[in-house]
Design a protein around this motif. Structure first.
Motif: not given
Length: 228
Positions: A82, A84, A87, A91, A201
């Motif tokens: 996970y 950048q 991510q 998004e 997570t």
């Protein structure tokens, strides 16, 4: 063909399956430049529980989960870090609702699930409230794009507030929001189950899902996420 993510035109050689079965052609895949942005997770030097990088057999988080679920032989696998790039991809896909991006990792998902034949695939659900806002379940979208059969046996009865704004400690303190459907309660017993999420997570969400499945005594329960 056009890259699924950056929309730049790209060329690639068709496989034999795509040549003789034109309906199978996936016209929206990642170009080589975009693919390089996403980091595949290593399989060596990782936690046997959750695939986190560590020199120990289990990371500190998984040691805590073993204390809470001593009868559960926990084994989680994921494909990507996970980072950048991931991510930013989530998004666009999950929060901005770019549903076309569900095709981005089709080839990776198909290769992984090919090794899991015989498993009943159960996606992590989202609440009715979240579904009304987003318009789709992001996990089911990934599975459908990759033509992976799944069963929606797990449902979320509690309103699902986004975990993005929650701290690590707040996520770990969440109460059980899931339950199995009546059909699921009948089916999962003595079966091999693969519980699928989008991101791993802290593990709290997927352990909640695993808990209600374990109560119905599956023969085997593994968990998987696209990223961790």
């Amino acid at each position: 063909m056009k890259c699924n993510y950056c929309s730049q035109m790209t060329n690639r050689n068709l496989t034999l399956a795509e040549i003789f079965l034109p309906k199978k052609i996936v016209s929206e895949q990642l170009c080589s430049q975009c693919t390089q942005k996403f980091q595949l997770l290593k399989t060596k030097g990782t936690c046997q529980g959750c695939q986190r990088q560590t020199q120990n057999r289990y990371c500190s988080d998984c040691l805590k989960w073993q204390q809470l679920y001593p009868q559960y032989d926990f084994h989680h696998e994921a494909l990507f870090s996970y980072n950048q790039a991931m991510q930013e991809w989530f998004e666009e896909y999950k929060f901005k609702g770019n549903y076309r991006l569900r095709y981005s990792f089709v080839s990776f998902l198909q290769a992984y699930f090919k090794q899991k034949r015989g498993f009943i695939v159960i996606p992590m659900p989202i609440s009715k409230e979240r579904l009304a806002v987003r318009g789709f379940n992001q996990v089911e979208g990934l599975l459908e794009a990759a033509e992976i059969d799944y069963q929606p046996y797990l449902v979320r009865f509690a309103d699902g507030h986004s975990q993005v704004t929650k701290t690590r400690s707040e996520r770990l303190q969440l109460v059980q929001p899931f339950e199995l459907t009546k059909e699921g309660q009948k089916v999962v017993s003595n079966k091999s189950i693969l519980l699928v999420d989008d991101i791993y997570t802290t593990g709290r969400t997927i352990f909640h899902g695993a808990q209600v499945i374990l109560e119905n005594h599956p023969a085997k329960l593994y968990t998987f996420s696209l990223a961790r």
